[in-house]
Design a protein around this motif. Structure first.
Motif, PDB file in Angstrom:
ATOM      1  N   PHE A 160     -12.918  26.371 -12.401  1.00  0.00           N
ATOM      2  CA  PHE A 160     -12.372  27.319 -13.356  1.00  0.00           C
ATOM      3  C   PHE A 160     -10.874  27.476 -13.148  1.00  0.00           C
ATOM      4  O   PHE A 160     -10.342  27.206 -12.067  1.00  0.00           O
ATOM      5  N   ASP A 161     -10.216  27.900 -14.225  1.00  0.00           N
ATOM      6  CA  ASP A 161      -8.807  28.266 -14.186  1.00  0.00           C
ATOM      7  C   ASP A 161      -8.613  29.433 -15.143  1.00  0.00           C
ATOM      8  O   ASP A 161      -9.601  29.993 -15.646  1.00  0.00           O
ATOM      9  N   ALA A 162      -7.387  29.795 -15.419  1.00  0.00           N
ATOM     10  CA  ALA A 162      -7.121  30.967 -16.258  1.00  0.00           C
ATOM     11  C   ALA A 162      -7.670  30.794 -17.675  1.00  0.00           C
ATOM     12  O   ALA A 162      -7.916  31.776 -18.366  1.00  0.00           O
ATOM     13  N   GLY A 163      -7.899  29.559 -18.104  1.00  0.00           N
ATOM     14  CA  GLY A 163      -8.399  29.311 -19.460  1.00  0.00           C
ATOM     15  C   GLY A 163      -9.901  29.345 -19.601  1.00  0.00           C
ATOM     16  O   GLY A 163     -10.426  29.583 -20.681  1.00  0.00           O
ATOM     17  N   THR A 176     -21.739  30.958  -5.062  1.00  0.00           N
ATOM     18  CA  THR A 176     -20.685  31.085  -4.074  1.00  0.00           C
ATOM     19  C   THR A 176     -19.427  30.544  -4.739  1.00  0.00           C
ATOM     20  O   THR A 176     -19.438  29.438  -5.282  1.00  0.00           O
ATOM     21  N   ILE A 177     -18.363  31.350  -4.715  1.00  0.00           N
ATOM     22  CA  ILE A 177     -17.128  31.014  -5.421  1.00  0.00           C
ATOM     23  C   ILE A 177     -16.015  30.819  -4.401  1.00  0.00           C
ATOM     24  O   ILE A 177     -15.847  31.642  -3.494  1.00  0.00           O
ATOM     25  N   ALA A 178     -15.250  29.736  -4.561  1.00  0.00           N
ATOM     26  CA  ALA A 178     -14.080  29.476  -3.722  1.00  0.00           C
ATOM     27  C   ALA A 178     -12.840  29.614  -4.599  1.00  0.00           C
ATOM     28  O   ALA A 178     -12.626  28.805  -5.502  1.00  0.00           O
ATOM     29  N   TYR A 179     -12.055  30.664  -4.347  1.00  0.00           N
ATOM     30  CA  TYR A 179     -10.794  30.853  -5.061  1.00  0.00           C
ATOM     31  C   TYR A 179      -9.697  30.122  -4.298  1.00  0.00           C
ATOM     32  O   TYR A 179      -9.476  30.375  -3.113  1.00  0.00           O
ATOM     33  N   THR A 180      -8.999  29.211  -4.972  1.00  0.00           N
ATOM     34  CA  THR A 180      -7.902  28.455  -4.359  1.00  0.00           C
ATOM     35  C   THR A 180      -6.551  28.911  -4.889  1.00  0.00           C
ATOM     36  O   THR A 180      -5.521  28.375  -4.500  1.00  0.00           O
ATOM     37  N   GLY A 181      -6.564  29.866  -5.784  1.00  0.00           N
ATOM     38  CA  GLY A 181      -5.352  30.447  -6.357  1.00  0.00           C
ATOM     39  C   GLY A 181      -5.759  31.608  -7.235  1.00  0.00           C
ATOM     40  O   GLY A 181      -6.940  31.952  -7.322  1.00  0.00           O
ATOM     41  N   GLU A 182      -4.803  32.210  -7.899  1.00  0.00           N
ATOM     42  CA  GLU A 182      -5.103  33.299  -8.822  1.00  0.00           C
ATOM     43  C   GLU A 182      -5.837  32.725 -10.025  1.00  0.00           C
ATOM     44  O   GLU A 182      -5.312  31.856 -10.727  1.00  0.00           O
ATOM     45  N   ASN A 183      -7.099  33.155 -10.255  1.00  0.00           N
ATOM     46  CA  ASN A 183      -7.928  32.650 -11.358  1.00  0.00           C
ATOM     47  C   ASN A 183      -8.109  31.133 -11.318  1.00  0.00           C
ATOM     48  O   ASN A 183      -8.142  30.483 -12.364  1.00  0.00           O
ATOM     49  N   LEU A 184      -8.206  30.572 -10.118  1.00  0.00           N
ATOM     50  CA  LEU A 184      -8.335  29.121  -9.956  1.00  0.00           C
ATOM     51  C   LEU A 184      -9.314  28.845  -8.827  1.00  0.00           C
ATOM     52  O   LEU A 184      -9.239  29.481  -7.766  1.00  0.00           O
ATOM     53  N   GLY A 185     -10.240  27.901  -9.049  1.00  0.00           N
ATOM     54  CA  GLY A 185     -11.150  27.550  -7.977  1.00  0.00           C
ATOM     55  C   GLY A 185     -12.371  26.790  -8.442  1.00  0.00           C
ATOM     56  O   GLY A 185     -12.377  26.183  -9.513  1.00  0.00           O
ATOM     57  N   SER A 186     -13.409  26.850  -7.617  1.00  0.00           N
ATOM     58  CA  SER A 186     -14.661  26.160  -7.929  1.00  0.00           C
ATOM     59  C   SER A 186     -15.828  27.005  -7.437  1.00  0.00           C
ATOM     60  O   SER A 186     -15.650  27.956  -6.671  1.00  0.00           O
ATOM     61  N   TYR A 187     -17.016  26.660  -7.903  1.00  0.00           N
ATOM     62  CA  TYR A 187     -18.202  27.415  -7.517  1.00  0.00           C
ATOM     63  C   TYR A 187     -19.418  26.504  -7.520  1.00  0.00           C
ATOM     64  O   TYR A 187     -19.431  25.442  -8.138  1.00  0.00           O
ATOM     65  N   SER A 188     -20.438  26.959  -6.811  1.00  0.00           N
ATOM     66  CA  SER A 188     -21.734  26.289  -6.845  1.00  0.00           C
ATOM     67  C   SER A 188     -22.798  27.364  -6.745  1.00  0.00           C
ATOM     68  O   SER A 188     -22.553  28.464  -6.248  1.00  0.00           O
ATOM     69  N   GLY A 189     -23.978  27.044  -7.260  1.00  0.00           N
ATOM     70  CA  GLY A 189     -25.041  28.026  -7.202  1.00  0.00           C
ATOM     71  C   GLY A 189     -26.340  27.501  -7.748  1.00  0.00           C
ATOM     72  O   GLY A 189     -26.453  26.330  -8.150  1.00  0.00           O
ATOM     73  N   MET A 190     -27.321  28.375  -7.747  1.00  0.00           N
ATOM     74  CA  MET A 190     -28.660  28.077  -8.253  1.00  0.00           C
ATOM     75  C   MET A 190     -29.030  29.127  -9.287  1.00  0.00           C
ATOM     76  O   MET A 190     -28.708  30.309  -9.127  1.00  0.00           O
TER      77      MET A 190
END
Length: 141
Positions: free
Chosen positions: A89-92, A53-67
């Motif tokens: 994650f971010d653009a880099g 599950t990915i949470a985008y907080t901006g363009e190419n920016l955010g966090s995720y969690s998963g199994m």
């Protein structure tokens, strides 16, 4: 209690299917991704099953969690286990930490505990990981 072992290797993305949850152009927004990875090195797994599950907080920016279900081997021991993963994650690129889900080890990996992580830079074709673990008791102990 055994002595922790550190192992390393690389993985590649064998498949990535991402779909938005709700509006695809909103911020913040959520997405769901099903991913397949191929691990080599200490972890040998030809095709994992991973769900994020990915949470985008901006363009190419955010966090995720998963199994991620890892089936194959670990430093010569055969079996499977599940990793719980959290990353940003971010653009880099992406930084991720993971931990073995308690009780998920099977076969020679029964009782496995451990944690590790990786850093992915956009454009990399494979990603280096580190994993520090205690093997557990296995089926014959």
């Amino acid at each position: 209690m055994s002595t922790p072992v550190e192992t390393t290797g690389r993985f590649t993305f064998a498949g990535w299917e991402e779909s938005p949850l709700g509006a695809a152009d909103a911020v913040p927004r959520l997405a769901h991704a099903r991913v397949t990875n191929t691990f080599t090195g200490g972890i040998e797994a030809p095709g994992t099953a991973c769900d994020y599950t990915i949470a985008y907080t901006g363009e190419n920016l955010g966090s995720y969690s998963g199994m991620e279900l890892v089936s194959g081997g670990l430093d010569g021991r055969k079996g499977s286990f599940v990793l719980e993963e959290r990353g940003q994650f971010d653009a880099g690129g992406t930084v991720c930490r993971f931990e073995v889900v308690a009780g998920s080890g099977t076969g020679d990996l029964a009782g496995l505990t451990g944690s590790g992580g990786f850093t992915y830079r956009h454009g990399d074709t494979s990603v280096a990981y580190t994993f520090t673990y205690e093997p557990g008791r296995g089926p014959s102990r």
